[in-house]
Write a protein that holds these residues in place. Structure first.
Motif, PDB file in Angstrom:
ATOM      1  N   THR A 397       0.814  -1.038   0.195  1.00 18.46           N
ATOM      2  CA  THR A 397       0.201   0.074  -0.117  1.00 18.46           C
ATOM      3  C   THR A 397       0.871   1.341   0.025  1.00 18.46           C
ATOM      4  OG1 THR A 397      -0.006  -0.158   2.650  1.00 18.46           O
ATOM      5  CG2 THR A 397      -1.996  -1.167   1.171  1.00 18.46           C
ATOM      6  N   GLY A 398       2.087   1.271  -0.298  1.00 26.07           N
ATOM      7  CA  GLY A 398       3.171   2.209  -0.436  1.00 26.07           C
ATOM      8  C   GLY A 398       3.682   2.641   0.923  1.00 26.07           C
ATOM      9  N   LEU A 399       3.605   1.838   1.750  1.00 25.79           N
ATOM     10  CA  LEU A 399       4.125   2.338   3.213  1.00 25.79           C
ATOM     11  C   LEU A 399       5.460   1.960   3.333  1.00 25.79           C
ATOM     12  CD1 LEU A 399       0.882   1.740   5.627  1.00 25.79           C
ATOM     13  CD2 LEU A 399       1.815   4.078   4.345  1.00 25.79           C
ATOM     14  N   GLY A 400       6.033   2.031   4.267  1.00 26.01           N
ATOM     15  CA  GLY A 400       7.425   1.801   4.582  1.00 26.01           C
ATOM     16  C   GLY A 400       7.828   1.543   6.252  1.00 26.01           C
ATOM     17  N   PRO A 401       9.374   1.437   6.457  1.00 26.87           N
ATOM     18  CA  PRO A 401       9.754   1.279   7.835  1.00 26.87           C
ATOM     19  C   PRO A 401       9.092   2.484   8.563  1.00 26.87           C
ATOM     20  CG  PRO A 401      11.487   0.687   6.288  1.00 26.87           C
ATOM     21  CD  PRO A 401      10.249   1.468   5.450  1.00 26.87           C
ATOM     22  N   GLU A 402       8.835   3.734   8.308  1.00 32.06           N
ATOM     23  CA  GLU A 402       8.438   4.771   8.997  1.00 32.06           C
ATOM     24  C   GLU A 402       6.961   4.546   9.497  1.00 32.06           C
ATOM     25  OE1 GLU A 402      11.248   6.222   5.943  1.00 32.06           O
ATOM     26  OE2 GLU A 402       9.411   4.900   5.814  1.00 32.06           O
ATOM     27  N   TRP A 403       6.245   3.815   9.042  1.00 34.42           N
ATOM     28  CA  TRP A 403       5.042   3.504   9.672  1.00 34.42           C
ATOM     29  C   TRP A 403       5.258   2.656  10.765  1.00 34.42           C
ATOM     30  CZ3 TRP A 403       1.984  -0.560  10.955  1.00 34.42           C
ATOM     31  CH2 TRP A 403       0.340   0.001  11.284  1.00 34.42           C
ATOM     32  N   LEU A 404       5.869   1.391  10.654  1.00 32.90           N
ATOM     33  CA  LEU A 404       6.364   0.868  11.799  1.00 32.90           C
ATOM     34  C   LEU A 404       6.837   1.407  12.904  1.00 32.90           C
ATOM     35  CD1 LEU A 404       7.914  -2.537  10.262  1.00 32.90           C
ATOM     36  CD2 LEU A 404       5.328  -2.187  11.173  1.00 32.90           C
ATOM     37  N   ALA A 405       7.856   2.411  12.611  1.00 31.72           N
ATOM     38  CA  ALA A 405       8.327   3.211  13.792  1.00 31.72           C
ATOM     39  C   ALA A 405       7.264   4.301  14.474  1.00 31.72           C
ATOM     40  CB  ALA A 405       9.386   4.208  13.028  1.00 31.72           C
ATOM     41  N   GLU A 406       6.388   4.597  13.840  1.00 28.72           N
ATOM     42  CA  GLU A 406       5.772   5.612  14.404  1.00 28.72           C
ATOM     43  C   GLU A 406       4.216   5.121  14.892  1.00 28.72           C
ATOM     44  OE1 GLU A 406       4.846   7.828  10.715  1.00 28.72           O
ATOM     45  OE2 GLU A 406       6.879   8.810  10.759  1.00 28.72           O
ATOM     46  N   HIS A 407       3.723   3.548  14.571  1.00 24.86           N
ATOM     47  CA  HIS A 407       2.764   3.314  15.063  1.00 24.86           C
ATOM     48  C   HIS A 407       2.481   3.084  16.457  1.00 24.86           C
ATOM     49  CE1 HIS A 407      -1.358   1.485  14.220  1.00 24.86           C
ATOM     50  NE2 HIS A 407      -1.008   0.588  14.874  1.00 24.86           N
ATOM     51  N   PRO A 408       3.559   2.492  17.278  1.00 27.32           N
ATOM     52  CA  PRO A 408       3.405   2.429  18.762  1.00 27.32           C
ATOM     53  C   PRO A 408       3.121   3.815  19.233  1.00 27.32           C
ATOM     54  CG  PRO A 408       5.424   1.297  18.095  1.00 27.32           C
ATOM     55  CD  PRO A 408       4.950   1.912  16.787  1.00 27.32           C
ATOM     56  N   ALA A 409       3.536   4.880  18.836  1.00 28.19           N
ATOM     57  CA  ALA A 409       3.230   6.184  19.483  1.00 28.19           C
ATOM     58  C   ALA A 409       1.650   6.430  19.082  1.00 28.19           C
ATOM     59  CB  ALA A 409       3.949   7.331  18.791  1.00 28.19           C
ATOM     60  N   ARG A 410       1.201   6.026  17.792  1.00 26.05           N
ATOM     61  CA  ARG A 410      -0.279   6.324  17.632  1.00 26.05           C
ATOM     62  C   ARG A 410      -1.150   5.438  18.494  1.00 26.05           C
ATOM     63  NH1 ARG A 410       1.768   6.460  11.985  1.00 26.05           N
ATOM     64  NH2 ARG A 410       1.771   4.277  11.726  1.00 26.05           N
ATOM     65  N   LEU A 411      -0.740   4.320  18.706  1.00 24.46           N
ATOM     66  CA  LEU A 411      -1.341   3.428  19.818  1.00 24.46           C
ATOM     67  C   LEU A 411      -1.413   4.021  21.063  1.00 24.46           C
ATOM     68  CD1 LEU A 411      -0.160  -0.114  18.570  1.00 24.46           C
ATOM     69  CD2 LEU A 411      -2.410   0.610  18.479  1.00 24.46           C
ATOM     70  N   ALA A 412      -0.560   4.228  21.692  1.00 25.22           N
ATOM     71  CA  ALA A 412      -0.045   4.982  22.897  1.00 25.22           C
ATOM     72  C   ALA A 412      -1.152   6.169  22.934  1.00 25.22           C
ATOM     73  CB  ALA A 412       1.268   5.303  23.200  1.00 25.22           C
ATOM     74  N   GLU A 413      -1.587   7.010  22.185  1.00 24.60           N
ATOM     75  CA  GLU A 413      -2.144   8.206  22.222  1.00 24.60           C
ATOM     76  C   GLU A 413      -3.800   7.991  22.290  1.00 24.60           C
ATOM     77  OE1 GLU A 413      -0.624  10.418  18.994  1.00 24.60           O
ATOM     78  OE2 GLU A 413       1.358  10.939  19.813  1.00 24.60           O
ATOM     79  N   VAL A 414      -4.175   6.763  21.606  1.00 26.18           N
ATOM     80  CA  VAL A 414      -5.566   6.593  21.515  1.00 26.18           C
ATOM     81  C   VAL A 414      -6.116   6.527  22.821  1.00 26.18           C
ATOM     82  CG1 VAL A 414      -7.297   4.798  20.843  1.00 26.18           C
ATOM     83  CG2 VAL A 414      -5.202   5.060  19.267  1.00 26.18           C
ATOM     84  N   THR A 415      -7.324   7.270  22.900  1.00 30.71           N
ATOM     85  CA  THR A 415      -7.924   7.390  24.349  1.00 30.71           C
ATOM     86  C   THR A 415      -9.099   6.320  24.229  1.00 30.71           C
ATOM     87  OG1 THR A 415      -9.933   8.935  23.370  1.00 30.71           O
ATOM     88  CG2 THR A 415      -7.614   9.676  24.310  1.00 30.71           C
ATOM     89  N   ALA A 416      -9.671   6.045  25.558  1.00 25.52           N
ATOM     90  CA  ALA A 416     -10.722   5.103  25.901  1.00 25.52           C
ATOM     91  C   ALA A 416     -12.079   5.343  24.906  1.00 25.52           C
ATOM     92  CB  ALA A 416     -10.973   4.896  27.132  1.00 25.52           C
ATOM     93  N   GLU A 417     -12.275   6.940  24.742  1.00 23.14           N
ATOM     94  CA  GLU A 417     -13.465   7.215  24.269  1.00 23.14           C
ATOM     95  C   GLU A 417     -13.164   7.148  22.722  1.00 23.14           C
ATOM     96  OE1 GLU A 417     -12.985   9.069  28.065  1.00 23.14           O
ATOM     97  OE2 GLU A 417     -11.660   9.054  26.480  1.00 23.14           O
TER      98      GLU A 417
END
Length: 460
Positions: A397-417
């Motif tokens: 889908t055109g993505l690369g290593p940057e997506w893997l590096a950044e995804h944990p931070a995205r998961l960490a920021e998700v709220t219960a809401e």
């Protein structure tokens, strides 16, 4: 140790003040942090090269879009994948196998309606040989008459066995229910189509469709990402064409609704398969939807598993997860049940889908799946094989290593809401359609009584 000093698992897991808490995730070093190059060769082949020198090995993946509209395309593509590595103008099958064995290497090919993919492993010292074999295969695969005939017969036998397997039947029924006559549906070719494939058809398909432009090569291991590009250019530069590899036409969006009961007379088990449209990895809400899926059915401690496996014993395994095809994404629910539990399992699955939106995930559930998602991503990318697989899936889908590096931070920021809203928006029961494959004579009365279930034609 005497029985007086033996402690049970429950005792070990508790302290004087209550259950022993699960320790939080520590700071993780992600494989995607390692040095890499993301570039394009002169022939249009995208290359993702990542240094991961944990062992002196190299993992290699080549992902080639391989869609086709001809009625015999699935059969011809399967024969091509089976015979691609059986010889070239320079090497026969024995020479290919011998050269790979001498470098501790292995190379295999597989195909589906979306892509032709090659998987290779070699000692780092043997990489030049691996690349030479790969370039030779792409530019000079011979598809000798005898090799095509031999692999064609083996393939016919495997297809005959595969088409008797309940999971294969259920998968094909689900694909037809979701996508009608779209080319993506033709995952297992018909044996009678394979039987008429001739060597010249396979050679023509190779020339027309095994193309570098639009394809991706992922290479991970004990390499220098900067210098490997020159080696790849030298080994694969002769593999060239002005044409671009063919991608699948866009899949229709799922609208949810009806579940189709596909009769399979005499079956002692039923296969329940449900599916709904969801968001791709590139979507801003993907992390929240991923966590909502984990709460519902994406890991062993999920609500669905607790309900229909642990509590009621309707199934040995139940699971929900994402399926990505080109730019499309769906979430699937799978469960195999005994006939007498099938209707109840569908009812409880719908109930859990509704409850996910009406009774939002608790803070504890959200934190649990957050740690699971981050930890499993670290685990999945900790080996060369795992990292190569993850990068190949992303590259489609055109993505690369940057997506893997950044995804944990995205998961960490998700709220219960945000997880609760994703559950409501993407996991409502009405969004899901699908199939139940089983003995309609036994299943139809109860399943149709649940509503939104109709009886279809028998499985082929």
């Amino acid at each position: 140790m005497s029985s007086a000093t033996h402690r049970t698992a429950e005792e070990i897991g508790r302290t004087a003040t209550g259950p022993r808490p699960v320790p939080p995730l520590g700071e993780q070093r992600f494989a995607a942090d390692l040095s890499h190059v993301d570039t394009e060769l002169s022939n249009g082949l995208r290359v993702l090269a990542v240094r991961k020198a944990t062992v002196p090995l190299v993992e290699l993946r080549v992902w080639i879009p391989f869609a086709g509209t001809d009625v015999l395309h699935p059969a011809t593509a399967e024969v091509l994948a089976e015979t691609l590595l059986t010889g070239t103008a320079r090497r026969d099958r024995i020479a290919v196998d011998t050269e790979l064995a001498l470098i501790g290497g292995d190379l295999g090919a597989g195909v589906d309606p979306e892509r032709l993919i090659l998987n290779g492993t070699t000692l780092a010292s043997g990489l030049p040989t691996m690349l030479d074999v790969l370039g030779d295969v792409f530019t000079g695969a011979s598809y000798a008459d005898a090799e095509v005939a031999r692999e064609r017969e083996r393939l016919i036998e495997r297809i005959a066995v595969s088409r008797t397997q309940p999971r294969t039947i259920a998968r094909e029924a689900l694909q037809k229910q979701r996508y009608g006559d779209h080319p993506a549906v033709r995952e297992v070719p018909r044996a009678e189509d394979v039987a008429v494939v001739e060597p010249e058809q396979v050679r023509a398909l190779h020339t027309a469709s095994v193309l570098p432009r639009g394809s991706v090569l992922v290479i991970v291991g004990d390499i220098d990402p900067e210098t490997i590009i020159g080696d790849l250019e030298k080994a694969l530069g002769g593999w060239a064409s002005d044409a671009t590899a063919a991608r699948l036409p866009a899949l229709p969006e799922l609208s949810g609704g009806n579940v189709l009961l596909v009769p399979r007379s005499g079956a002692v088990q039923s296969q329940l398969r449900l599916s709904a449209q969801t968001v791709p990895r590139t979507h801003p809400r993907y992390a929240a939807v991923q966590m909502a899926n984990l709460v519902f059915g994406g890991y062993f401690s999920s609500r669905l598993v607790e309900n229909i496996r642990e509590d009621k014993g309707y199934t040995y395994s139940a699971h929900s997860g994402f399926e990505f095809t080109d730019q499309n994404a769906v979430v699937n629910i799978d469960a195999d049940t005994a006939n007498d539990a099938t209707a109840a399992a569908l009812l409880e699955t719908r109930y859990e889908l509704g409850r996910l939106g009406m009774v939002p995930p608790t803070a504890e559930e959200v934190e649990s799946v957050r740690q699971y998602a981050i930890g499993s991503l670290v685990t999945a990318t900790s080996s060369q094989t795992g990292l190569a697989g993850q990068l190949t899936a992303l590259a489609a889908t055109g993505l690369g290593p940057e997506w893997l590096a950044e995804h944990p931070a995205r998961l960490a920021e998700v709220t219960a809401e945000e997880v609760a809203q994703a559950a409501l928006d993407y996991f409502a029961p009405k969004r899901f359609s699908g199939v139940v494959v089983g003995d309609a004579e036994l299943l139809a009365p109860k399943l149709t009584a649940l509503g939104d279930v109709t009886v279809g034609a028998p499985a082929e």
